[in-house]
Scaffold this active site. Structure first.
Site, PDB file in Angstrom:
ATOM      1  CB  SER A 102       3.153   1.654   6.075  1.00 51.68           C
ATOM      2  OG  SER A 102       2.053   1.993   7.054  1.00 51.68           O
ATOM      3  CG  ASP A 161       0.150  -4.081   2.776  1.00 53.64           C
ATOM      4  OD1 ASP A 161       0.149  -3.491   1.542  1.00 53.64           O
ATOM      5  OD2 ASP A 161      -0.111  -3.194   3.723  1.00 53.64           O
ATOM      6  CG  HIS A 184      -0.303   0.249   2.435  1.00 58.25           C
ATOM      7  ND1 HIS A 184       0.008  -0.478   3.576  1.00 58.25           N
ATOM      8  CD2 HIS A 184       0.061   1.597   2.926  1.00 58.25           C
ATOM      9  CE1 HIS A 184       0.296   0.094   4.268  1.00 58.25           C
ATOM     10  NE2 HIS A 184       0.551   1.360   4.387  1.00 58.25           N
TER      11      HIS A 184
END
Length: 483
Positions: A216, A142, A112
Protein backbone atom coordinates in the site's frame (compact mmCIF):
# COMPACT_ATOMS: atom_id res chain seq x y z
CA UNK A 1 2.99 -41.61 -52.44
CA UNK A 2 6.20 -39.66 -52.74
CA UNK A 3 5.04 -37.94 -55.94
CA UNK A 4 1.73 -36.94 -54.33
CA UNK A 5 3.54 -35.52 -51.34
CA UNK A 6 5.87 -33.59 -53.66
CA UNK A 7 2.95 -32.16 -55.63
CA UNK A 8 1.18 -31.05 -52.47
CA UNK A 9 4.35 -29.38 -51.25
CA UNK A 10 4.77 -27.46 -54.51
CA UNK A 11 1.14 -26.34 -54.42
CA UNK A 12 1.50 -25.17 -50.83
CA UNK A 13 4.69 -23.32 -51.74
CA UNK A 14 3.06 -21.48 -54.65
CA UNK A 15 0.04 -20.64 -52.50
CA UNK A 16 2.28 -19.41 -49.72
CA UNK A 17 4.15 -17.10 -52.11
CA UNK A 18 0.81 -15.72 -53.35
CA UNK A 19 -0.35 -14.93 -49.80
CA UNK A 20 2.97 -13.29 -48.96
CA UNK A 21 2.75 -11.08 -52.04
CA UNK A 22 -0.84 -10.15 -51.18
CA UNK A 23 0.10 -9.17 -47.62
CA UNK A 24 3.02 -7.09 -48.91
CA UNK A 25 0.75 -5.26 -51.33
CA UNK A 26 -1.75 -4.51 -48.53
CA UNK A 27 1.05 -3.21 -46.33
CA UNK A 28 2.30 -0.88 -49.05
CA UNK A 29 -1.19 0.52 -49.66
CA UNK A 30 -2.68 0.66 -46.18
CA UNK A 31 0.32 0.58 -43.86
CA UNK A 32 1.18 -2.21 -41.40
CA UNK A 33 -1.59 -4.66 -40.62
CA UNK A 34 -0.50 -4.98 -37.00
CA UNK A 35 0.55 -1.94 -34.99
CA UNK A 36 4.03 -2.07 -33.53
CA UNK A 37 3.77 -2.35 -29.74
CA UNK A 38 5.14 0.50 -27.63
CA UNK A 39 7.23 -2.02 -25.69
CA UNK A 40 8.12 -5.52 -26.78
CA UNK A 41 8.03 -8.34 -24.27
CA UNK A 42 10.99 -7.51 -22.02
CA UNK A 43 13.75 -10.05 -21.62
CA UNK A 44 14.27 -8.77 -18.09
CA UNK A 45 13.02 -6.07 -15.72
CA UNK A 46 16.40 -5.94 -13.97
CA UNK A 47 17.67 -2.64 -15.40
CA UNK A 48 14.36 -0.92 -14.69
CA UNK A 49 14.14 -2.30 -11.15
CA UNK A 50 17.73 -1.31 -10.42
CA UNK A 51 17.11 2.25 -11.60
CA UNK A 52 13.80 2.76 -9.76
CA UNK A 53 14.24 0.88 -6.49
CA UNK A 54 16.37 3.55 -4.71
CA UNK A 55 13.39 5.94 -4.83
CA UNK A 56 10.89 3.45 -3.38
CA UNK A 57 10.77 3.54 0.41
CA UNK A 58 9.30 1.67 3.34
CA UNK A 59 6.96 3.64 5.57
CA UNK A 60 7.16 2.61 9.22
CA UNK A 61 4.58 4.04 11.63
CA UNK A 62 4.02 3.76 15.35
CA UNK A 63 1.18 4.74 17.65
CA UNK A 64 -0.06 4.15 21.18
CA UNK A 65 -3.25 2.10 21.57
CA UNK A 66 -5.13 0.85 24.59
CA UNK A 67 -4.96 -2.89 25.23
CA UNK A 68 -8.68 -2.84 25.88
CA UNK A 69 -9.06 -2.36 22.13
CA UNK A 70 -7.41 -5.71 21.35
CA UNK A 71 -9.16 -8.19 19.15
CA UNK A 72 -10.19 -11.63 20.51
CA UNK A 73 -7.21 -13.17 18.67
CA UNK A 74 -4.82 -10.75 20.35
CA UNK A 75 -6.32 -11.69 23.71
CA UNK A 76 -5.24 -15.28 23.13
CA UNK A 77 -1.63 -14.07 23.17
CA UNK A 78 -1.86 -11.47 25.95
CA UNK A 79 0.61 -13.42 28.09
CA UNK A 80 3.20 -13.01 25.36
CA UNK A 81 2.79 -9.23 25.40
CA UNK A 82 5.47 -7.73 27.66
CA UNK A 83 4.06 -4.22 27.36
CA UNK A 84 1.46 -4.44 30.10
CA UNK A 85 -1.84 -5.91 31.13
CA UNK A 86 -5.43 -4.94 30.44
CA UNK A 87 -5.93 -1.24 29.94
CA UNK A 88 -2.22 -0.44 29.67
CA UNK A 89 -1.16 1.50 26.58
CA UNK A 90 1.06 -0.34 24.14
CA UNK A 91 3.07 0.66 21.10
CA UNK A 92 1.84 -0.66 17.76
CA UNK A 93 3.92 -0.53 14.61
CA UNK A 94 2.90 -1.04 11.00
CA UNK A 95 4.60 -1.01 7.63
CA UNK A 96 3.67 0.28 4.21
CA UNK A 97 5.29 1.63 1.07
CA UNK A 98 5.86 4.98 -0.59
CA UNK A 99 8.00 6.75 -3.17
CA UNK A 100 10.01 9.97 -3.37
CA UNK A 101 8.94 12.48 -6.04
CA UNK A 102 11.50 15.26 -5.50
CA UNK A 103 15.15 15.56 -4.57
CA UNK A 104 14.24 17.66 -1.53
CA UNK A 105 12.26 14.82 0.05
CA UNK A 106 8.56 14.90 -0.89
CA UNK A 107 7.13 11.40 -0.38
CA UNK A 108 3.82 9.98 -1.59
CA UNK A 109 2.00 7.12 0.13
CA UNK A 110 -1.51 6.03 1.12
CA UNK A 111 -3.52 7.85 3.75
CA UNK A 112 -4.41 4.57 5.44
CA UNK A 113 -0.70 3.76 5.84
CA UNK A 114 0.00 6.78 8.06
CA UNK A 115 -3.45 7.53 9.47
CA UNK A 116 -3.44 8.20 13.26
CA UNK A 117 0.32 7.56 13.47
CA UNK A 118 2.33 9.26 16.20
CA UNK A 119 5.64 8.64 14.45
CA UNK A 120 6.42 8.13 10.77
CA UNK A 121 9.80 6.89 9.56
CA UNK A 122 10.85 6.68 5.91
CA UNK A 123 13.38 3.89 5.28
CA UNK A 124 15.47 3.81 2.11
CA UNK A 125 16.94 0.64 0.52
CA UNK A 126 20.49 1.83 1.36
CA UNK A 127 19.69 1.85 5.08
CA UNK A 128 19.00 5.57 5.43
CA UNK A 129 16.11 6.30 7.83
CA UNK A 130 14.51 9.73 8.15
CA UNK A 131 11.64 11.01 10.27
CA UNK A 132 8.73 12.31 8.21
CA UNK A 133 6.13 14.98 8.81
CA UNK A 134 2.67 14.98 7.23
CA UNK A 135 2.15 17.66 4.59
CA UNK A 136 -1.46 16.70 3.94
CA UNK A 137 -3.85 13.80 3.45
CA UNK A 138 -6.89 13.07 1.33
CA UNK A 139 -8.98 10.17 2.67
CA UNK A 140 -11.32 10.36 -0.35
CA UNK A 141 -8.58 9.12 -2.70
CA UNK A 142 -6.40 7.55 0.02
CA UNK A 143 -3.43 9.75 -0.88
CA UNK A 144 -0.99 11.25 1.63
CA UNK A 145 2.05 13.49 1.16
CA UNK A 146 5.01 13.43 3.58
CA UNK A 147 8.15 15.53 3.86
CA UNK A 148 11.60 14.38 4.95
CA UNK A 149 14.75 16.45 5.39
CA UNK A 150 18.25 15.40 4.34
CA UNK A 151 21.51 17.22 3.69
CA UNK A 152 21.94 15.65 0.24
CA UNK A 153 19.62 15.29 -2.77
CA UNK A 154 17.47 12.18 -2.62
CA UNK A 155 16.71 9.78 -5.49
CA UNK A 156 13.23 10.35 -6.90
CA UNK A 157 10.81 9.27 -9.59
CA UNK A 158 8.23 11.18 -11.64
CA UNK A 159 4.55 10.76 -12.41
CA UNK A 160 3.60 9.64 -15.90
CA UNK A 161 0.39 9.95 -17.92
CA UNK A 162 -1.96 7.22 -16.71
CA UNK A 163 -4.47 8.09 -19.45
CA UNK A 164 -1.89 6.97 -22.02
CA UNK A 165 -1.73 3.52 -20.45
CA UNK A 166 -3.63 0.72 -22.14
CA UNK A 167 -5.06 -2.56 -21.00
CA UNK A 168 -2.37 -5.15 -21.63
CA UNK A 169 0.60 -2.82 -21.04
CA UNK A 170 3.45 -4.16 -18.91
CA UNK A 171 3.80 -2.68 -15.42
CA UNK A 172 5.95 -3.36 -12.37
CA UNK A 173 5.19 -2.78 -8.70
CA UNK A 174 7.91 -2.12 -6.12
CA UNK A 175 7.20 -2.05 -2.42
CA UNK A 176 7.26 -3.65 0.98
CA UNK A 177 4.83 -6.62 0.83
CA UNK A 178 4.47 -8.37 4.17
CA UNK A 179 7.61 -6.58 5.36
CA UNK A 180 9.89 -7.83 2.58
CA UNK A 181 11.56 -4.58 1.56
CA UNK A 182 12.37 -3.76 -2.04
CA UNK A 183 10.21 -6.50 -3.56
CA UNK A 184 9.59 -6.21 -7.30
CA UNK A 185 6.64 -7.82 -9.11
CA UNK A 186 5.61 -7.57 -12.75
CA UNK A 187 2.37 -7.95 -14.65
CA UNK A 188 0.05 -6.10 -16.98
CA UNK A 189 -2.75 -3.59 -16.71
CA UNK A 190 -5.82 -5.83 -16.49
CA UNK A 191 -8.44 -3.06 -16.68
CA UNK A 192 -8.93 0.67 -16.29
CA UNK A 193 -11.59 2.93 -14.77
CA UNK A 194 -12.55 0.32 -12.18
CA UNK A 195 -15.21 1.24 -9.61
CA UNK A 196 -14.66 -0.87 -6.47
CA UNK A 197 -17.08 1.12 -4.27
CA UNK A 198 -14.22 2.65 -2.30
CA UNK A 199 -15.56 6.20 -2.75
CA UNK A 200 -17.20 8.67 -5.07
CA UNK A 201 -13.99 9.25 -7.05
CA UNK A 202 -13.29 5.59 -7.88
CA UNK A 203 -11.28 5.31 -11.08
CA UNK A 204 -8.76 2.56 -10.38
CA UNK A 205 -6.18 0.85 -12.57
CA UNK A 206 -6.46 -2.91 -12.13
CA UNK A 207 -3.29 -4.99 -12.41
CA UNK A 208 -2.29 -8.62 -12.03
CA UNK A 209 1.19 -7.65 -10.78
CA UNK A 210 1.47 -9.23 -7.34
CA UNK A 211 0.38 -6.72 -4.68
CA UNK A 212 0.08 -7.78 -1.04
CA UNK A 213 -0.36 -6.12 2.33
CA UNK A 214 2.55 -3.74 2.77
CA UNK A 215 2.51 -2.72 -0.90
CA UNK A 216 0.00 0.00 0.00
CA UNK A 217 1.29 3.41 -1.03
CA UNK A 218 3.93 2.00 -3.35
CA UNK A 219 4.29 2.92 -7.02
CA UNK A 220 3.06 1.13 -10.13
CA UNK A 221 5.52 1.87 -12.96
CA UNK A 222 5.20 1.71 -16.72
CA UNK A 223 8.08 0.53 -18.88
CA UNK A 224 9.44 4.08 -19.15
CA UNK A 225 9.97 4.10 -15.40
CA UNK A 226 7.16 6.57 -14.76
CA UNK A 227 4.69 6.25 -11.90
CA UNK A 228 1.26 5.65 -13.41
CA UNK A 229 -0.45 4.46 -10.23
CA UNK A 230 -0.34 4.40 -6.44
CA UNK A 231 -1.02 0.85 -5.21
CA UNK A 232 -3.93 1.01 -2.81
CA UNK A 233 -6.11 -2.09 -2.58
CA UNK A 234 -6.45 -5.77 -3.39
CA UNK A 235 -9.36 -8.14 -3.64
CA UNK A 236 -8.57 -11.47 -2.04
CA UNK A 237 -10.45 -14.07 0.01
CA UNK A 238 -7.17 -15.08 1.65
CA UNK A 239 -5.55 -11.70 2.28
CA UNK A 240 -2.78 -12.46 -0.23
CA UNK A 241 -2.42 -11.62 -3.89
CA UNK A 242 -4.65 -13.48 -6.32
CA UNK A 243 -3.81 -11.17 -9.22
CA UNK A 244 -6.47 -8.51 -8.58
CA UNK A 245 -4.84 -5.31 -7.35
CA UNK A 246 -5.87 -1.68 -7.72
CA UNK A 247 -3.93 1.55 -8.07
CA UNK A 248 -5.01 5.19 -7.96
CA UNK A 249 -4.17 6.49 -11.47
CA UNK A 250 -1.35 9.02 -11.60
CA UNK A 251 -3.42 11.67 -13.37
CA UNK A 252 -5.71 11.76 -10.34
CA UNK A 253 -3.03 11.23 -7.70
CA UNK A 254 -0.69 13.91 -9.07
CA UNK A 255 -3.41 16.58 -8.88
CA UNK A 256 -4.15 15.64 -5.27
CA UNK A 257 -0.43 15.68 -4.45
CA UNK A 258 -0.03 19.17 -5.96
CA UNK A 259 -2.97 20.50 -3.94
CA UNK A 260 -1.72 18.97 -0.71
CA UNK A 261 1.71 20.49 -1.28
CA UNK A 262 0.32 23.93 -2.13
CA UNK A 263 -2.58 24.18 0.32
CA UNK A 264 -2.21 21.33 2.82
CA UNK A 265 -5.72 20.21 1.87
CA UNK A 266 -7.55 19.29 -1.31
CA UNK A 267 -9.43 21.98 -3.23
CA UNK A 268 -12.09 20.14 -5.19
CA UNK A 269 -14.53 21.76 -7.52
CA UNK A 270 -18.17 21.95 -6.44
CA UNK A 271 -21.22 22.02 -8.69
CA UNK A 272 -23.99 21.83 -6.10
CA UNK A 273 -26.19 19.00 -7.36
CA UNK A 274 -27.24 15.55 -6.23
CA UNK A 275 -27.29 13.14 -9.14
CA UNK A 276 -28.39 9.65 -10.06
CA UNK A 277 -27.76 7.12 -12.81
CA UNK A 278 -29.66 7.30 -16.10
CA UNK A 279 -30.70 3.76 -17.00
CA UNK A 280 -32.62 2.67 -20.09
CA UNK A 281 -35.99 3.09 -18.41
CA UNK A 282 -35.19 6.57 -17.17
CA UNK A 283 -33.81 7.54 -20.57
CA UNK A 284 -37.08 6.48 -22.23
CA UNK A 285 -39.14 8.37 -19.67
CA UNK A 286 -37.05 11.48 -20.25
CA UNK A 287 -37.28 11.17 -24.03
CA UNK A 288 -33.57 10.50 -24.56
CA UNK A 289 -32.24 8.42 -27.45
CA UNK A 290 -30.01 6.39 -25.13
CA UNK A 291 -28.98 6.11 -21.51
CA UNK A 292 -26.12 8.47 -20.71
CA UNK A 293 -25.24 11.40 -18.51
CA UNK A 294 -26.07 12.25 -14.90
CA UNK A 295 -29.64 13.00 -13.88
CA UNK A 296 -29.96 15.92 -11.49
CA UNK A 297 -32.18 14.78 -8.62
CA UNK A 298 -31.70 17.89 -6.50
CA UNK A 299 -30.05 21.29 -6.82
CA UNK A 300 -28.37 22.78 -3.74
CA UNK A 301 -29.73 26.18 -2.84
CA UNK A 302 -27.16 28.91 -3.27
CA UNK A 303 -24.79 26.63 -5.16
CA UNK A 304 -23.08 27.16 -8.53
CA UNK A 305 -25.59 24.98 -10.41
CA UNK A 306 -28.60 26.90 -9.11
CA UNK A 307 -26.97 30.21 -10.04
CA UNK A 308 -26.38 28.92 -13.57
CA UNK A 309 -29.99 27.77 -13.99
CA UNK A 310 -29.59 24.00 -13.58
CA UNK A 311 -32.87 22.37 -12.50
CA UNK A 312 -33.90 19.06 -11.00
CA UNK A 313 -34.72 16.73 -13.87
CA UNK A 314 -31.95 18.04 -16.12
CA UNK A 315 -29.52 15.46 -17.46
CA UNK A 316 -25.93 16.67 -17.60
CA UNK A 317 -24.50 15.11 -20.77
CA UNK A 318 -21.34 17.18 -21.25
CA UNK A 319 -19.09 18.97 -18.76
CA UNK A 320 -16.31 21.35 -19.77
CA UNK A 321 -16.05 19.82 -23.23
CA UNK A 322 -16.07 16.19 -22.05
CA UNK A 323 -18.93 13.73 -22.55
CA UNK A 324 -20.55 12.41 -19.40
CA UNK A 325 -21.17 8.82 -20.44
CA UNK A 326 -22.02 7.57 -16.95
CA UNK A 327 -23.21 9.21 -13.78
CA UNK A 328 -20.00 8.35 -11.93
CA UNK A 329 -17.96 10.32 -14.49
CA UNK A 330 -19.36 13.66 -13.36
CA UNK A 331 -18.11 13.79 -9.72
CA UNK A 332 -14.54 13.16 -10.89
CA UNK A 333 -14.80 15.78 -13.64
CA UNK A 334 -16.14 18.41 -11.26
CA UNK A 335 -13.68 17.55 -8.48
CA UNK A 336 -10.71 17.91 -10.84
CA UNK A 337 -11.88 21.30 -12.14
CA UNK A 338 -10.11 24.43 -10.94
CA UNK A 339 -12.12 26.38 -8.36
CA UNK A 340 -13.74 29.56 -9.80
CA UNK A 341 -13.28 28.34 -13.36
CA UNK A 342 -16.24 29.02 -15.66
CA UNK A 343 -17.20 25.88 -17.57
CA UNK A 344 -19.80 25.04 -20.18
CA UNK A 345 -22.31 22.42 -19.07
CA UNK A 346 -24.58 20.84 -21.68
CA UNK A 347 -27.90 19.61 -20.30
CA UNK A 348 -30.84 17.69 -21.73
CA UNK A 349 -34.12 19.27 -20.58
CA UNK A 350 -37.59 18.28 -21.74
CA UNK A 351 -36.49 16.95 -25.10
CA UNK A 352 -33.92 19.61 -25.95
CA UNK A 353 -30.28 20.31 -25.20
CA UNK A 354 -28.97 23.63 -23.99
CA UNK A 355 -25.65 24.97 -22.75
CA UNK A 356 -25.21 26.70 -19.40
CA UNK A 357 -22.16 28.49 -18.03
CA UNK A 358 -21.29 27.50 -14.46
CA UNK A 359 -18.76 29.13 -12.14
CA UNK A 360 -17.30 26.18 -10.23
CA UNK A 361 -17.24 26.59 -6.45
CA UNK A 362 -15.03 25.14 -3.72
CA UNK A 363 -16.31 21.90 -2.22
CA UNK A 364 -16.65 21.88 1.56
CA UNK A 365 -16.77 18.15 2.18
CA UNK A 366 -17.79 18.64 5.79
CA UNK A 367 -20.83 20.76 5.02
CA UNK A 368 -24.29 19.55 4.13
CA UNK A 369 -26.20 22.18 2.26
CA UNK A 370 -29.93 22.01 1.73
CA UNK A 371 -32.68 24.31 0.59
CA UNK A 372 -36.29 24.28 1.80
CA UNK A 373 -38.86 23.45 -0.81
CA UNK A 374 -41.77 25.72 -1.50
CA UNK A 375 -44.70 24.88 0.72
CA UNK A 376 -48.18 24.56 -0.75
CA UNK A 377 -50.93 23.57 1.63
CA UNK A 378 -53.46 21.39 -0.24
CA UNK A 379 -57.09 20.94 0.56
CA UNK A 380 -58.20 17.82 2.36
CA UNK A 381 -59.43 15.12 0.03
CA UNK A 382 -60.10 11.42 -0.37
CA UNK A 383 -57.45 8.87 -1.23
CA UNK A 384 -56.87 8.07 -4.90
CA UNK A 385 -55.73 4.66 -6.13
CA UNK A 386 -53.36 4.45 -9.10
CA UNK A 387 -53.84 0.77 -9.86
CA UNK A 388 -51.38 0.71 -12.76
CA UNK A 389 -48.56 1.47 -10.31
CA UNK A 390 -50.01 -0.10 -7.16
CA UNK A 391 -50.08 3.25 -5.34
CA UNK A 392 -52.61 4.87 -3.07
CA UNK A 393 -52.07 8.63 -2.86
CA UNK A 394 -53.68 11.49 -0.96
CA UNK A 395 -53.14 15.19 -0.27
CA UNK A 396 -50.26 16.11 1.98
CA UNK A 397 -52.34 17.51 4.84
CA UNK A 398 -51.32 18.39 8.41
CA UNK A 399 -52.71 15.06 9.58
CA UNK A 400 -50.70 13.20 6.94
CA UNK A 401 -47.52 15.07 7.93
CA UNK A 402 -48.07 14.09 11.54
CA UNK A 403 -48.78 10.46 10.63
CA UNK A 404 -45.59 10.02 8.61
CA UNK A 405 -43.35 12.54 10.38
CA UNK A 406 -43.03 14.92 7.42
CA UNK A 407 -41.86 18.50 7.92
CA UNK A 408 -43.55 21.63 6.62
CA UNK A 409 -40.80 22.00 4.04
CA UNK A 410 -41.96 18.90 2.15
CA UNK A 411 -44.37 19.64 -0.70
CA UNK A 412 -46.21 17.22 -2.98
CA UNK A 413 -48.62 14.29 -2.83
CA UNK A 414 -48.37 11.65 -0.13
CA UNK A 415 -48.07 7.94 -0.94
CA UNK A 416 -50.13 6.32 1.80
CA UNK A 417 -50.07 2.71 0.57
CA UNK A 418 -47.98 0.61 -1.82
CA UNK A 419 -49.36 -2.70 -3.05
CA UNK A 420 -47.17 -5.74 -2.57
CA UNK A 421 -45.50 -7.05 -5.75
CA UNK A 422 -46.49 -3.85 -7.56
CA UNK A 423 -44.31 -1.91 -10.00
CA UNK A 424 -43.81 0.81 -7.41
CA UNK A 425 -42.83 -1.66 -4.68
CA UNK A 426 -40.25 -3.23 -6.97
CA UNK A 427 -38.69 0.23 -7.43
CA UNK A 428 -38.40 0.75 -3.67
CA UNK A 429 -41.31 3.16 -3.26
CA UNK A 430 -42.73 3.00 0.27
CA UNK A 431 -45.67 4.41 2.26
CA UNK A 432 -44.70 7.83 3.57
CA UNK A 433 -42.81 8.79 0.42
CA UNK A 434 -43.95 11.98 -1.30
CA UNK A 435 -44.50 12.53 -5.02
CA UNK A 436 -42.89 15.90 -5.75
CA UNK A 437 -43.08 15.88 -9.56
CA UNK A 438 -44.65 13.83 -12.32
CA UNK A 439 -43.25 14.17 -15.82
CA UNK A 440 -40.90 16.87 -14.49
CA UNK A 441 -43.81 19.06 -13.42
CA UNK A 442 -44.61 19.85 -9.74
CA UNK A 443 -47.76 18.30 -8.29
CA UNK A 444 -49.66 19.13 -5.08
CA UNK A 445 -52.85 17.08 -5.48
CA UNK A 446 -53.83 13.53 -6.49
CA UNK A 447 -55.81 14.99 -9.39
CA UNK A 448 -52.66 16.54 -10.82
CA UNK A 449 -50.84 13.20 -10.52
CA UNK A 450 -53.69 11.44 -12.35
CA UNK A 451 -53.69 14.06 -15.09
CA UNK A 452 -49.96 13.76 -15.69
CA UNK A 453 -50.18 9.96 -15.84
CA UNK A 454 -53.07 10.21 -18.30
CA UNK A 455 -51.02 12.56 -20.49
CA UNK A 456 -48.19 10.04 -20.64
CA UNK A 457 -50.56 7.22 -21.50
CA UNK A 458 -52.22 9.20 -24.27
CA UNK A 459 -48.79 10.00 -25.68
CA UNK A 460 -48.01 6.25 -25.75
CA UNK A 461 -45.12 6.65 -23.33
CA UNK A 462 -43.87 3.40 -21.84
CA UNK A 463 -43.26 4.93 -18.42
CA UNK A 464 -43.91 7.99 -16.31
CA UNK A 465 -41.13 9.80 -14.48
CA UNK A 466 -41.82 10.46 -10.79
CA UNK A 467 -39.65 12.61 -8.51
CA UNK A 468 -39.96 11.00 -5.09
CA UNK A 469 -38.86 12.39 -1.73
CA UNK A 470 -38.02 9.65 0.76
CA UNK A 471 -36.64 10.42 4.22
CA UNK A 472 -35.23 13.73 3.04
CA UNK A 473 -33.66 12.45 -0.18
CA UNK A 474 -34.93 13.08 -3.70
CA UNK A 475 -34.69 10.56 -6.53
CA UNK A 476 -36.27 10.04 -9.92
CA UNK A 477 -38.23 6.83 -10.35
CA UNK A 478 -39.60 5.72 -13.76
CA UNK A 479 -42.80 3.68 -13.38
CA UNK A 480 -44.10 1.67 -16.30
CA UNK A 481 -47.65 2.41 -17.49
CA UNK A 482 -47.93 -0.82 -19.48
CA UNK A 483 -49.88 -3.65 -17.92
Amino acid sequence: MNALTCNQSRTECVFGRFIAALLLACALVAGPLIATPAHAVPESFADLAERLSPSVVNISTAQNVNTNDRSPIEDLFRDLNPRGGDGAPRRVQSLGSGFVISADGVVVTNNHVIEDADEITVNFPNGLSLTATVVGTDPQTDIAVLKIEHDAPLPFVSFGDSDASRVGDWVIAIGNPLGFAGSVSAGIISARNRDINAGRYDDFIQTDAAINRGNSGGPLFNMDGEVIGVNTAIISPTGGSIGIGFSVPSNLASKIVDQLQNFGVTRRGWLGVRIQTVNDELAEALGMDRAMGALVAEVTGGGPAEAAGVEAGDVIIKFDGRDVEEMRDLPRMVAETEVEKTVRVVIFRKGKTQTLRVDIGLLDEGAIASAPAATVEPEEGNETVLEVFGLTIKPLSDAARAEFGLTEEVSGVLISEVAEASIAAEKGVRPGDVIVEVGQEPVVSPAEVEAKVAEAQSADRKSVLFLIESEGDLRFVPLSVSQ
